[in-house]
Design a protein around this motif. Structure first.
Motif, short mmCIF file in Angstrom:
data_model
loop_
_atom_site.label_atom_id
_atom_site.label_comp_id
_atom_site.label_asym_id
_atom_site.label_seq_id
_atom_site.Cartn_x
_atom_site.Cartn_y
_atom_site.Cartn_z
N PHE A 104 0.84 -1.18 -0.06
CA PHE A 104 0.21 -0.02 0.02
C PHE A 104 0.84 1.26 0.11
O PHE A 104 0.69 2.27 -0.79
CB PHE A 104 -0.94 0.00 1.35
CG PHE A 104 -1.84 0.96 1.45
CD1 PHE A 104 -2.96 1.55 0.56
CD2 PHE A 104 -1.63 1.91 2.40
CE1 PHE A 104 -3.66 2.43 0.64
CE2 PHE A 104 -2.52 3.33 2.66
CZ PHE A 104 -3.63 3.26 1.66
N GLN A 105 1.97 1.28 0.82
CA GLN A 105 2.84 2.41 0.91
C GLN A 105 3.54 2.54 -0.48
O GLN A 105 3.80 3.39 -0.80
CB GLN A 105 3.56 2.32 2.15
CG GLN A 105 4.58 3.55 2.32
CD GLN A 105 3.87 4.77 2.46
OE1 GLN A 105 2.85 4.81 3.19
NE2 GLN A 105 4.65 5.87 2.35
N PHE A 106 4.07 1.56 -0.92
CA PHE A 106 4.71 1.35 -2.27
C PHE A 106 4.07 2.11 -3.26
O PHE A 106 4.36 2.78 -4.03
CB PHE A 106 5.26 -0.15 -2.44
CG PHE A 106 6.08 -0.25 -3.92
CD1 PHE A 106 7.29 0.37 -3.71
CD2 PHE A 106 5.43 -0.65 -5.08
CE1 PHE A 106 7.96 0.13 -5.12
CE2 PHE A 106 6.04 -0.76 -6.18
CZ PHE A 106 7.69 -0.40 -6.20
N MET A 107 2.80 1.73 -3.35
CA MET A 107 1.73 2.32 -4.42
C MET A 107 1.64 3.89 -4.37
O MET A 107 1.50 4.53 -5.10
CB MET A 107 0.34 1.64 -4.36
CG MET A 107 0.62 0.26 -4.93
SD MET A 107 1.01 0.26 -6.72
CE MET A 107 0.90 -1.76 -7.07
N ILE A 108 1.60 4.26 -2.82
CA ILE A 108 1.56 5.69 -2.53
C ILE A 108 3.03 6.43 -3.26
O ILE A 108 2.88 7.41 -3.95
CB ILE A 108 1.55 5.94 -1.21
CG1 ILE A 108 0.03 5.19 -0.57
CG2 ILE A 108 1.71 7.38 -0.73
CD1 ILE A 108 -0.03 5.53 0.99
N VAL A 151 13.38 13.35 -5.58
CA VAL A 151 12.78 12.94 -4.30
C VAL A 151 11.85 11.96 -4.24
O VAL A 151 11.78 10.80 -3.54
CB VAL A 151 12.10 14.31 -3.30
CG1 VAL A 151 11.54 13.76 -2.09
CG2 VAL A 151 13.34 15.17 -3.02
N GLY A 152 10.85 11.95 -5.44
CA GLY A 152 10.04 10.72 -5.44
C GLY A 152 10.66 9.46 -5.83
O GLY A 152 10.21 8.27 -5.37
N LEU A 153 11.83 9.49 -6.62
CA LEU A 153 12.59 8.29 -6.92
C LEU A 153 13.06 7.70 -5.66
O LEU A 153 12.99 6.42 -5.60
CB LEU A 153 13.38 8.61 -7.96
CG LEU A 153 13.10 8.79 -9.52
CD1 LEU A 153 14.10 9.36 -10.59
CD2 LEU A 153 12.71 7.45 -10.08
N ALA A 195 13.60 3.49 -1.76
CA ALA A 195 13.61 3.23 -0.32
C ALA A 195 12.53 2.22 0.30
O ALA A 195 12.59 1.73 1.19
CB ALA A 195 13.89 4.76 0.61
N THR A 196 11.31 2.56 -0.24
CA THR A 196 10.15 1.79 0.13
C THR A 196 10.40 0.29 -0.08
O THR A 196 10.10 -0.57 0.71
CB THR A 196 8.69 2.37 -0.41
OG1 THR A 196 8.56 3.61 -0.04
CG2 THR A 196 7.69 1.40 0.17
N ILE A 197 11.27 -0.11 -1.15
CA ILE A 197 11.23 -1.42 -1.47
C ILE A 197 12.43 -2.01 -0.30
O ILE A 197 12.17 -3.18 -0.27
CB ILE A 197 12.11 -1.38 -2.80
CG1 ILE A 197 11.11 -1.08 -4.06
CG2 ILE A 197 12.47 -2.86 -3.38
CD1 ILE A 197 11.75 -0.95 -5.38
N VAL A 198 13.22 -1.20 0.03
CA VAL A 198 14.00 -1.64 1.23
C VAL A 198 13.08 -2.01 2.22
O VAL A 198 13.47 -3.37 2.86
CB VAL A 198 14.96 -0.52 1.47
CG1 VAL A 198 15.70 -1.14 3.11
CG2 VAL A 198 16.03 -0.38 0.44
N PHE A 246 12.74 7.85 6.10
CA PHE A 246 11.23 7.86 6.33
C PHE A 246 10.48 6.63 5.52
O PHE A 246 9.60 6.17 6.04
CB PHE A 246 10.50 9.25 5.85
CG PHE A 246 8.94 9.24 6.01
CD1 PHE A 246 8.49 9.41 7.17
CD2 PHE A 246 8.29 8.71 4.62
CE1 PHE A 246 6.95 9.46 7.23
CE2 PHE A 246 6.99 8.85 4.96
CZ PHE A 246 6.18 8.93 5.81
N ALA A 247 11.09 6.47 4.27
CA ALA A 247 10.29 5.68 3.40
C ALA A 247 10.61 4.15 3.72
O ALA A 247 9.78 3.31 3.33
CB ALA A 247 10.78 5.78 2.09
#
Length: 521
Positions: free
Chosen positions: A174-178, A327-329, A334-337, A400-401
Motif C-alpha cells: 500500500f505504501q509502495f503504491m503511494i 525526491v519521488g524516486l 527506499a520503500t522497496i528496502v 522515512f520511506a
C-alpha cells in the motif's frame, strides 16, 4: 510484569506461510488504492507552483511571487486560501473515515475500496474542469472522501489476506503504491508545466482519474477476506476462501482462531464505545500516536510543497519540479528496502534506524538553510549549495520511506482484534488526516514565521517519537493477527492493562504458577 509471564505451547501459531498467486494478485490489486493517495500528495505541490494555476485561482499569491525578488523567501507563498486548496482534502478524508468504518464492517473491505474509487473519480473530473476556487475545493473534498475510504479499508484487507510471516511485506505494498503515485504525479507535473497556453494544470489534476479507475475496477475482482466473511456470517464461504488463499486444506487451526475472534466481535455492539475499554488501551494509544508522530516527522511538508520549497531555496520553476521528481524516486526505491526487510528485521529496528536518520537530516537541512538565508530570508544560493540541501532531503526521505512511511499504516492495521479492527483503523486514518490537514494548512505560515527553525521543530518531534518506540513499542513481526493480544500481554508496560481472562483466541488458555499458557485445542 503484571499478570505473570506468557509462554506458548503453540502460539504464536505457525499457520501455513505459503504465498499463493491468488493472495499476491489480490494484494497487488488492493494496494493500488495507495495510488490515489500518493497521486494527490504529489500533484498538489506541483500544481501550486505553476504560474498559470496561481494566476487563475490565487492571483494575490501570484502577484506576491512576481514582486521584487528581494522579498523574504520564507513568506512569498504564505496564503491561507492556497493552503486550504491542499488541506481541504484531508479534512474530508478525516470525516469520511468514520463512515468508512461502518461500510467496511457491514459490507466487507472490497466495497469500501470501490466506494472510495468512485468518489475519487468524480472529484478528479471536477478538479480537471474547475472554473473557480469553489469548484476546485469541492473537487478536493470528494477526493478526500475517496482517500478516507481507501486509507481505512486497504491496510485492513492486506493484513487479513496475508500469511503472518509475510504480512509486513504485503501490507507495505500500500505504501509502495503511494510512493509510485507521488512519483507519477511529479513526472506529470514536470511534463505539464512545459505545455504552452497555461492549461497544463488541468491535465495534472484530471489525470487523478487514472489511479481512481484502477482501484474502482480492480476492487470488483477482489475476493473478501475470511475474517470479514466470518464476521458477516458466511462461514462456509470463509472456509473455502481460507483454503484458497493459504493453498492448503489444513486451515483448521487458523479457521478456529478466526471464528473465536468473530464470536467475541459479535458481542460488541458498539465498537466505538468498546475501543475505550482498558484492555484495548495499548492498541488505542498506538493507533493515535503512530499517525500523529508520522505527520510530525515533517514528511508531508516535503512531499506537498517540495516544488515550492525548492523554489524558495533558489531553484527555478522547472528545476524545482525536477528536484521533486528526484525526491519521488528516492521515496520509491527506499520503500522497496522496507518491503524486503520488514519481516526479517522487524518493525522496531526499522522505526529506530529510520528515526535516527531523519533526525540527523532535519538538523543538517535546517542548519544549511539557516547559514544561507538566516532570519531575513533573503539570499540567492548557488546551485551547488541548493544541491546539498536536496541531497540531505533525499537522505531524510529515504529514512522515512523504510520506517515511518510504511510502518504507520502497517502497525495499526495488524494490532487490533477483529471486534474493533474497523473502528481502530478509522481512528488511525482520522488522526493521520487531522494532523495532515493541520500541517498542510499551517506549513507555509509556519515557514514564514519560524523560518529555518521549522526543520529543528520537526527534528525535535522525531527525537521524541524515536524514544517512544524504543521504550513502548513491542515487536509484532510474524505474529498471527488474531493472536496479537499476546504481544501486548507480554510487554513490561502494556501487560498491566490486560487481564488474563480477557484473552480469547482459538487455543486453550490456562494459568499455572503465574505463567499464561496458550496451547492448541
Amino acid at each position: 510484569m503484571a499478570g505473570g509471564a506468557i509462554v506458548s505451547t503453540g502460539a504464536p501459531k505457525d499457520y501455513p506461510a505459503k504465498l499463493t498467486f491468488f493472495v499476491l494478485f489480490a494484494s497487488v490489486v488492493a494496494a493500488t488504492g495507495g495510488l490515489i493517495v500518493g497521486y494527490d500528495i504529489g500533484i498538489s505541490g506541483g500544481v501550486t507552483s505553476m504560474d498559470s494555476f496561481l494566476s487563475k485561482f490565487f492571483p494575490s499569491v501570484y502577484r506576491k511571487e512576481k514582486e521584487n525578488q528581494s522579498t523574504n523567501q520564507y513568506c512569498k507563498f504564505d496564503s491561507q486560501v492556497l493552503q486550504m486548496f491542499t488541506s481541504s482534502l484531508y479534512l474530508a478524508a478525516l470525516i469520511a473515515s468514520f463512515f468508512a468504518s461502518s461500510v467496511t464492517r457491514m459490507f466487507g473491505r472490497k466495497w469500501s475500496m470501490f466506494g472510495g474509487g468512485i468518489t475519487f473519480l468524480v472529484g478528479a473530473a471536477l478538479n480537471g474542469f474547475a472554473q473557480d476556487v469553489l469548484m476546485l475545493i469541492l473537487g478536493r473534498i470528494l477526493l478526500g472522501i475517496g482517500v478516507g475510504f481507501a486509507g481505512q479499508s486497504v491496510p485492513i484487507y492486506l493484513s487479513e489476506m496475508a500469511p503472518a510471516r509475510m504480512r509486513g511485506m504485503l501490507n507495505i505494498g500500500f505504501q509502495f503504491m503511494i510512493t509510485i503515485g507521488i512519483l507519477a504525479a511529479n513526472l506529470i507535473n514536470y511534463g505539464t508545466s512545459e505545455i504552452k497556453g497555461g492549461w497544463g494544470w488541468r491535465i495534472s489534476l484530471g489525470l487523478a482519474a487514472v489511479p481512481a479507475s484502477i482501484i474502482t475496477v480492480g476492487s470488483l475482482f477482489l475476493p473478501d477476506t475470511p475474517n470479514s466473511l466470518i464476521e458477516r456470517g458466511h462461514a462456509d464461504e470463509a472456509t473455502r476462501m481460507l483454503r484458497r488463499i493459504r493453498g492448503t486444506h489444513d486451515v483448521h487451526e487458523e479457521y478456529n482462531d478466526l471464528v473465536a475472534a468473530s464470536e467475541v466481535a459479535k458481542l460488541v455492539k458498539h465498537p466505538w464505545r468498546n475501543i475505550l475499554k482498558r484492555k484495548y488501551r495499548p492498541q488505542l494509544i498506538m493507533t493515535i500516536l503512530i499517525p500523529f508522530f508520522q505527520q510530525l516527522t515533517g514528511i508531508n511538508v516535503i512531499m506537498f510543497y517540495a516544488p515550492v520549497l525548492f523554489k524558495t531555496i533558489g531553484f527555478g520553476g522547472n528545476a524545482s519540479l525536477m528536484s521533486a521528481v528526484i525526491v519521488g524516486l528516492v521515496n520509491v526505491f527506499a520503500t522497496i528496502v522496507s518491503i524486503v526487510t520488514v519481516d526479517k528485521l522487524g518493525r522496531r529496528k526499522l522505526f529506530l534506524q529510520g528515526g535516527s536518520q531523519m533526525l540527523a537530516c532535519q538538523i543538517i537541512v535546517g542548519t544549511l538553510i539557516a547559514i544561507k538565508f538566516g532570519t531575513s530570508g533573503e539570499a540567492n544560493p548557488s546551485k551547488t549549495y541548493a544541491a546539498f540541501v536536496v541531497f540531505f532531503i533525499c537522505v531524510y526521505v529515504a529514512g522515512f520511506a523504510w520506517s515511518w512511511g510504511p510502518l504507520a499504516s502497517l502497525v495499526p492495521s495488524e494490532i487490533f482484534p477483529l471486534e474493533i479492527r474497523s473502528a481502530g483503523q478509522s481512528i488511525n486514518v482520522s488522526v493521520n488526516m487531522l494532523f495532515t490537514f493541520i500541517i498542510a494548512q499551517a506549513f507555509l505560515t509556519m515557514l514564514c514565521h519560524m523560518k529555518f527553525g521549522l526543520f529543528y521543530f520537526f527534528g525535535g518531534w522525531v527525537l521524541i517519537m524515536t524514544t517512544f518506540v524504543a521504550i513502548f513499542f513491542p515487536e509484532t513481526k510474524n505474529v498471527p493477527i488474531e493472536e496479537m493480544i499476546l504481544v501486548w500481554k507480554a510487554h513490561w508496560f502494556w501487560g498491566r492493562f490486560i487481564a488474563d481472562e480477557e484473552i480469547h483466541i482459538g487455543g486453550r488458555i490456562e494459568m499455572a504458577n503465574g505463567i499464561l499458557k496458550v496451547g492448541s485445542k
